[in-house]
Design an enzyme around this catalytic site. Structure first.
Site, PDB file in Angstrom:
ATOM      1  N   SER B 156      17.667-103.301 -47.109  1.00 15.93           N
ATOM      2  CA  SER B 156      16.931-104.009 -48.148  1.00 15.93           C
ATOM      3  C   SER B 156      17.820-105.078 -48.785  1.00 15.93           C
ATOM      4  O   SER B 156      18.384-105.912 -48.071  1.00 15.93           O
ATOM      5  CB  SER B 156      16.447-102.978 -49.184  1.00 15.93           C
ATOM      6  OG  SER B 156      15.561-103.547 -50.093  1.00 15.93           O
ATOM      7  N   ASP B 321       6.787-100.539 -43.124  1.00 18.73           N
ATOM      8  CA  ASP B 321       7.383-101.211 -44.288  1.00 18.73           C
ATOM      9  C   ASP B 321       6.614-102.500 -44.554  1.00 18.73           C
ATOM     10  O   ASP B 321       6.673-103.435 -43.758  1.00 18.73           O
ATOM     11  CB  ASP B 321       8.862-101.512 -43.985  1.00 18.73           C
ATOM     12  CG  ASP B 321       9.583-102.135 -45.170  1.00 18.73           C
ATOM     13  OD1 ASP B 321       8.930-102.448 -46.195  1.00 18.73           O
ATOM     14  OD2 ASP B 321      10.819-102.287 -45.071  1.00 18.73           O
ATOM     15  N   HIS B 354       9.064 -98.765 -46.822  1.00 21.39           N
ATOM     16  CA  HIS B 354      10.367 -99.385 -47.046  1.00 21.39           C
ATOM     17  C   HIS B 354      11.474 -98.334 -47.193  1.00 21.39           C
ATOM     18  O   HIS B 354      12.608 -98.554 -46.779  1.00 21.39           O
ATOM     19  CB  HIS B 354      10.287-100.263 -48.296  1.00 21.39           C
ATOM     20  CG  HIS B 354      11.510-101.082 -48.544  1.00 21.39           C
ATOM     21  ND1 HIS B 354      12.000-101.969 -47.601  1.00 21.39           N
ATOM     22  CD2 HIS B 354      12.353-101.144 -49.595  1.00 21.39           C
ATOM     23  CE1 HIS B 354      13.097-102.548 -48.089  1.00 21.39           C
ATOM     24  NE2 HIS B 354      13.328-102.062 -49.285  1.00 21.39           N
TER      25      HIS B 354
END
Lengths: 203, 377
Positions: B156, B321, B354
């Site tokens: 991320s 995601d 995610h």
């Protein structure tokens, strides 16, 4: 990975110049790219969807991209590879013509190989009333990953129709070259393809 | 019982840097501290160091635990990845985790004392960017005697730092490992961040960011921010599977307390987070996310922006995601291909959205482990 079990690797390698950029579609465990990296010092990338094979490629030191070929090659730039290879998996792809055009958009040349459904034992199997099962077609009709069934003669006709230039064609049976009537006598065919004169790179 | 795959009990360290750092915004900090942890041994050639970059709420505490009696409660956030025999194997690698500048786990940040006022910085702490974080991390690398990282890895926002490392210090990173990330945020990503920020900024306890002086924290705003965030970390399918329309009381009660289990889950996550995380850090971190865009100085051309990179790359994304979708990772991959970088890309089938990057889906850790295994020196 020291054993290169595939008879066609040497022939493919002859078409590759040292240091080329090579894209191998449906690269499996990456054996061909590994071979070409060692023999020709290429910058190679494989495309493979199966996660276990992706991991195997990485373990073998082969660059691999987990993309779905049915979505095409749209993210790849025009003329960004010297050769785009599809070894023994053209028959597993549904969108044959768009993919061939894409290979020749992305690569200067395409190299494809496929099992020849016109091979004599296959014809005999059909004549006897059963779908062929052989070394290069090791599947039963109900569990086969193959979705397109075609012969060398079929593929030649398609290339002609689609302005795809056949620059070289090799045919094999039992790992040996076949010169006489390959459509009948060869179990596998290997092609080097290019864009016919004047055909632009874009589809 | 000791776990042979755990780095065990760990103790953080602090490095003090007295040289001024000039930030991307133009602001300056006269000096700063970074809190960090290390696992494994730096080899004699100093060639086996791996930097782990954290995401929005992560920290320097990557692996191991602080309290043997409370292992689970004090476990590092990426403990499933880092340890002896794990994919990032501490028998081979010297792993460094660091809390970023502006953080709230011990590195200099909004809660720290501003030497000019003698009071906490609060809202006066300058906005920091991914570039600034990498600059600060580079000073830590210098301090630790690490000239070149074997790899810089992150998920991320951490993946953005890994990417930035390969651009800011091309010769100091051999491998960039970018997971569940993006080359820049989308308008939708920024929109979610803005909702989170407004939740904090409009909390009456925020006091313009100087809430420390008032002896309060904007818990409500932070709670809401985290609730919004959590919705984006999970996938629709996973939420449906985990909570569906399950009712807390088995029937509709026609009130605003928890009716559906998903409400209970979000409130729990929000409350837990608001207990310890700093609102100013949350604000500036979401801004760092928004600003990150290496292609900005190249007219939006990511290929041109990544031309400086010299590292090899491993990029991974997760099918469910939608915050940083696989398409965003593929943008990075195609730009790397354009530049002839060596890159492998795995698109992992995992239903956890995610947050998948923090889990240990078999194909994910297998692919990552294979890549890391290949770069061990």
């Amino acid at each position: 990975m020291t054993l290169y079990g595939r008879f066609d690797f040497d022939y493919i390698a002859r078409w590759i110049r040292p240091g080329e950029r090579v894209l191998d579609l449906g690269c499996g465990d990456g054996a061909l790219l590994d071979f070409l990296q060692r023999e020709k010092g290429i910058l190679g990338y494989g495309v493979e969807l199966d996660p276990d094979k992706v991991t195997t490629c990485i373990r073998n030191g082969v660059n691999v991209l987990q993309f779905d070929l049915e979505r095409g090659l749209q993210g790849f730039e025009d003329d960004s590879f010297d050769h785009v290879i599809m070894s023994l998996s053209l028959q597993t792809v549904r969108h044959t013509v768009p993919l061939l055009k894409e290979m020749l958009r992305v690569g200067h040349e395409a190299v494809v190989s496929f099992p020849n459904f016109g091979y004599r034992p296959h014809r005999e199997a059909i004549a006897a009333g059963r779908m062929p099962v052989s070394r290069h077609l090791p599947y039963q009709w109900y569990d086969s990953p193959n979705v397109r069934f075609f012969t060398i003669a079929d593929f030649d006709a398609l290339c002609h129709e689609q302005d795809i230039e056949i620059r070289e064609r090799l045919a094999f049976a039992d790992g040996e070259r076949v010169e006489t009537d390959p459509n009948l006598n060869a179990e596998v065919a290997l092609y080097r393809l290019g864009r016919a004169n004047g055909t632009p790179a874009a589809v | 019982m000791t776990d042979p795959n755990s780095v065990g009990l760990v103790v953080p360290q602090t490095a003090r840097f007295d040289q001024e750092i000039r930030l991307k915004s133009g602001a300056r900090l006269p000096g700063f501290e970074l809190i960090y942890e290390t696992y494994g041994e730096l080899n004699a050639a100093r060639s086996n160091a791996v930097l782990v970059c954290h995401a929005l709420s992560g920290s320097h505490h990557v692996a191991g635990y602080y309290d043997a009696r409370q292992k689970k409660q004090t476990l590092g956030w990426w403990d499933n990845l880092v340890g002896p025999g794990k994919p990032l194997d501490t028998r081979k690698f010297f792993v460094v985790g660091v809390n970023n500048l502006g953080g709230c786990y011990g590195s200099t940040g909004p809660r720290s004392i501003n030497p000019q006022t003698g009071k906490p910085y609060g809202a006066d702490f300058p906005l920091v960017t991914v570039e600034d974080w990498v600059e600060a991390q580079a000073r830590l690398a210098d301090r630790l005697g690490i000239e070149t990282w074997a790899a810089v890895i992150g998920g991320s926002l951490g993946g953005m730092q890994a990417l930035q490392w390969t651009l800011a210090y091309p010769e100091r990173v051999r491998h960039g490992i970018v997971i569940a990330s993006a080359p820049r945020l989308s308008a939708q990503n920024i929109a979610f961040n803005e909702v989170a920020r407004q939740a904090i900024l409009s909390d009456p306890d925020f006091h313009g960011g100087h809430y420390y002086e008032h002896g309060v924290v904007p818990k409500n705003g932070l709670r809401l921010a985290r609730m919004v965030g959590h919705i984006t970390y999970l996938s629709d399918d996973q939420m449906a599977e985990k909570f569906g329309r399950q009712l807390r009381h088995g029937k509709h009660r026609f009130h605003y307390d928890v009716e559906f289990e998903i409400e209970s889950y979000l409130r729990y996550q929000g409350n837990k987070f608001a207990e310890f995380f700093d609102a100013n850090t949350y604000l500036l971190t979401t801004k760092a996310l928004d600003y990150f865009d290496p292609a900005f100085d190249y007219g939006g051309d990511l290929c041109a922006a990544l031309a400086r990179a010299r590292a090899d790359f491993f990029v991974a994304s997760f099918t469910t995601d939608w915050r940083f979708s696989p398409a965003r990772s593929r943008e990075i991959v195609y730009a790397l291909l354009h530049n002839g970088r060596k890159v492998s890309y795995a698109e992992i089938d995992c239903d956890a959205g995610h947050d998948s990057f923090l889990l240990d889906a078999p194909h994910y850790h297998a692919a990552l482990g294979a890549y890391l295994g290949g770069i061990a020196t």
